[in-house]
Design an enzyme around this catalytic site. Structure first.
Site, mmCIF file in Angstrom:
data_model
loop_
_atom_site.group_PDB
_atom_site.id
_atom_site.type_symbol
_atom_site.label_atom_id
_atom_site.label_comp_id
_atom_site.label_asym_id
_atom_site.label_seq_id
_atom_site.Cartn_x
_atom_site.Cartn_y
_atom_site.Cartn_z
ATOM 1 N N LYS A 1 0.861 -1.190 0.000
ATOM 2 C CA LYS A 1 0.000 0.000 0.000
ATOM 3 C C LYS A 1 0.893 1.234 0.000
ATOM 4 C CE LYS A 1 -4.093 -1.693 2.274
ATOM 5 N NZ LYS A 1 -4.665 -1.746 3.597
ATOM 6 N N HIS B 1 1.831 6.797 2.934
ATOM 7 C CA HIS B 1 1.146 8.078 2.783
ATOM 8 C C HIS B 1 1.492 9.079 3.881
ATOM 9 C CE1 HIS B 1 -1.718 7.087 5.894
ATOM 10 N NE2 HIS B 1 -1.896 5.920 5.328
ATOM 11 N N HIS C 1 1.595 8.194 7.554
ATOM 12 C CA HIS C 1 2.790 7.484 8.018
ATOM 13 C C HIS C 1 3.961 8.433 8.185
ATOM 14 C CE1 HIS C 1 0.714 3.876 6.117
ATOM 15 N NE2 HIS C 1 0.749 3.631 7.406
HETATM 16 N N1 ARG Z 1 0.425 -0.529 10.042
HETATM 17 C C1 ARG Z 1 -0.467 0.212 10.867
HETATM 18 C C2 ARG Z 1 -1.197 1.255 10.022
HETATM 19 O O1 ARG Z 1 -0.711 1.673 8.995
HETATM 20 C C3 ARG Z 1 0.219 0.888 12.016
HETATM 21 C C4 ARG Z 1 0.905 -0.048 12.997
HETATM 22 C C5 ARG Z 1 1.206 0.631 14.301
HETATM 23 N N2 ARG Z 1 1.902 -0.174 15.265
HETATM 24 C C6 ARG Z 1 1.359 -1.171 15.964
HETATM 25 N N3 ARG Z 1 2.119 -1.853 16.795
HETATM 26 N N4 ARG Z 1 0.093 -1.446 15.897
HETATM 27 O O2 ARG Z 1 -2.261 1.681 10.411
#
Ligand code: ARG
Length: 569
Positions: free
Chosen positions: A126, A129, A132
């Site tokens: 993905k 963006h 992030h």
């Molecule tokens: N990959 C997730 C997202 O883009 C964020 C992960 C954050 N860290 C975690 N330990 N849950 O929404």
């Protein structure tokens, strides 16, 4: 460096029966410099001592014996005790400290403490963006600042490399992989496949079921699914790395969600034993109603596959054992507030020490409103970060071409300015605030921006270059820096380390960004009001040294935020 607050608290402790550390936390810094450098409010003590605050202040004052070389005078104003630091002493303290070590403000106060920071965490296949970006930048700044204060930091990129969406991607790739140029342009092409397969899933229940099956197969180690999944992961990481290179981001661990696939059975086992894991429509859930959380935490879906929450629980167990953390920070958007509430609550059932569950913290941040028009893609309002950073660099280059066409290394400077502007913008307001992304604002050299900090730094450099020398600290006559604008600047320099400590107390890098703006403004004032290069050698030495000190702290502070300084711009 002398800790004036500590000295003051120690003296006050002679008169009242309160712990020194606590007294220190009561001490304020008055807004109006006429009220001294520090103030101790006596209102809180009135009830216990059964006396009016001004009387208490007088009593304390009479008991205080502080070296007059450190604190010039103590005054009672209303219910406050105001302390006036001996200014020349302050100047001497700060400049000597800066002369002593290259890395001013660095400390060991975090020694022996482990801080896990979970940040960035984009999702495989993905786009990376703008949301992030915030996580990457805030997490990166916290990482640097904790480390500078002596903590042992562990930066983890908890990649979104697992979950039912991979079942879908695998299915889509199986069906149409040949039609797409996944090797060339992985994320764009995979996104197209993802959109297409989602459409098909909506139309055909059977396909959706097959996708779910694929994820289950992946979890069970099926070799076909694993091979494709690995391919997606590697190709995506290569693309993400381009963004990390632009931002200068580094991680100690890339253990994403998939890393925990073999660690989840233990979590389920532990939770089973607590008797709190219950069946609900074929799924396994933990009800959190009695904890004030209305939505249950789903641990296992009805088809036996695990969830995002289960993986986070396995990660907590793993991180507690592996890193023995004092704090584990999750730098993730506010949209996941419920998720972390659930996970942190269920973590209390894992049988790990309270030290760990108390250390879990969701460091949340607000939304970014996107620039309209050109930056939005057809799929909706996802802005790709790489494009955004490249545009920032191009715009910075344009400004440089206009203002300083003869500058050397224009591209390198444009990169520092463009990327620095984006990073600073992300850190300049309290993280919970929603942010509006406005090109003109973030690149404004006069505004409260990254380029303004860089510009001020470059100014200090050019003063030093014009002077042609930096005097030795032994050559400085400290009392030449007692005018208002010099004093203000010195006071800010004195507060640098304390500013960093505050960042860690609130997990709020914007405290440092605001500080750097204040320092840059104070320097501009100093620069406008004082001739730095002048006939009087003593005055000149002192002013050059102050200029050098400001440049040094601006550079260190910016670096901690992840921003690089150009030498010229
Ligand atoms: N990959 C997730 C997202 O883009 C964020 C992960 C954050 N860290 C975690 N330990 N849950 O929404």
């Amino acid at each position: 460096m002398i800790n004036f607050k500590e000295i003051i608290a120690k003296e006050i402790a002679k008169s009242v029966n309160i712990d020194e550390k606590e007294l220190e936390s009561y001490i304020e810094i008055p807004k109006d410099t006429n009220n001294g450098d520090y103030a101790f409010p006596c209102f809180r003590l009135a009830k216990e001592l059964k006396k009016a605050p001004p009387m208490i202040a007088n009593d304390i004052k009479n008991n205080i014996k502080i070296d007059e070389d450190l604190i010039e005078k103590v005054e009672v104003i209303g219910g406050y005790l105001n302390f006036y630091i001996h200014q020349e002493q302050m100047v001497k303290e700060v400049l000597q400290e800066i002369a002593k070590q290259e890395e001013y403000g660095k400390s060991e106060i975090g020694k022996g403490k482990n801080i896990v920071i979970d940040y960035s965490a984009p999702n495989i296949a993905k786009p990376f963006h703008i949301g992030h970006l915030r996580s990457t930048v805030i997490g990166g700044a916290l990482y640097n600042i904790y480390q500078y204060l002596g903590y042992h930091t562990i930066g983890i990129n908890h990649l979104g490399d697992y979950g039912t969406q991979f079942g879908k991607l695998i299915e889509g790739y199986k069906l149409w992989g040949k039609e797409y140029n996944v090797e060339e342009d992985p994320i764009n092409e995979l996104t197209k496949i993802y959109i297409r397969i989602n459409q098909l899933c909506k139309e055909d229940e059977n396909v959706l079921e097959q996708c779910r099956m694929n994820f289950k197969l992946l979890e069970d180690g099926d070799s076909y699914c694993t091979t494709i999944w690995e391919k997606f992961r590697n190709l995506s990481l290569k693309e993400f790395q381009r963004v990390y290179d632009l931002l200068g981001s580094k991680f100690d661990s890339w253990n994403g969600e998939a890393f925990y696939s073999d660690k989840m059975p233990e979590v389920i086992e532990i939770l089973e034993k607590t008797g709190k894991l219950v069946e609900s429509q074929g799924a396994k859930i933990i009800d959190l109603e009695d904890k004030g959380i209305n939505t249950p935490c789903i641990i296992q879906k009805s088809n036996g596959s695990t969830t995002y929450a289960t993986r986070d629980l396995a990660a907590i167990l793993y991180r507690a054992r592996t890193y023995d953390f004092d704090k584990a920070l999750y730098v993730v958007s506010y949209e996941q507030t419920l998720h972390f509430k659930q996970v942190f609550e269920v973590a209390k059932l894992l049988g790990i020490d309270e030290k760990y569950t108390n250390g879990l913290q969701h460091v949340l941040f607000g939304m970014v409103s996107l620039p309209t028009g050109k930056m939005s893609t057809r799929e909706g309002n996802i802005v790709k970060l790489e494009e955004l950073l490249k545009e920032a660099i191009a715009r910075a280059k344009e400004i440089i071409e206009e203002k300083n066409p003869d500058l050397e290394n224009k591209d390198e400077v444009a990169k520092k300015v463009g990327v620095g502007a984006v990073i600073f913008n992300d850190l300049s307001n309290s993280r919970i605030k929603d942010e509006i992304f406005d090109w003109n604002q973030i690149l404004n050299f006069q505004g409260e921006t990254g380029p303004y900090i860089q510009y001020t730094y470059v100014r200090t450099k050019s003063v030093l270059e014009k002077a042609g020398y930096i005097p030795k600290i032994e050559e400085i006559t400290f009392k030449k820096l007692l005018d208002e604008s010099s004093k203000n600047t010195i006071k800010l320099l004195y507060n640098f380390e304390n500013t960093l400590i505050q960042v860690t107390q609130k997990e709020e890098p914007s405290i440092l960004s605001r500080y750097l703006i204040e320092l840059a403004k104070a320097f501009s004032n100093f620069y406008n009001e004082n001739k730095i290069l002048t006939e009087d050698r003593d005055v000149q030495n002192a002013r050059i040294y102050l200029t050098y000190a400001v440049g040094n702290v601006l550079k260190t502070g910016a670096k901690l935020l992840g921003i690089e300084m150009p030498n010229k711009m």
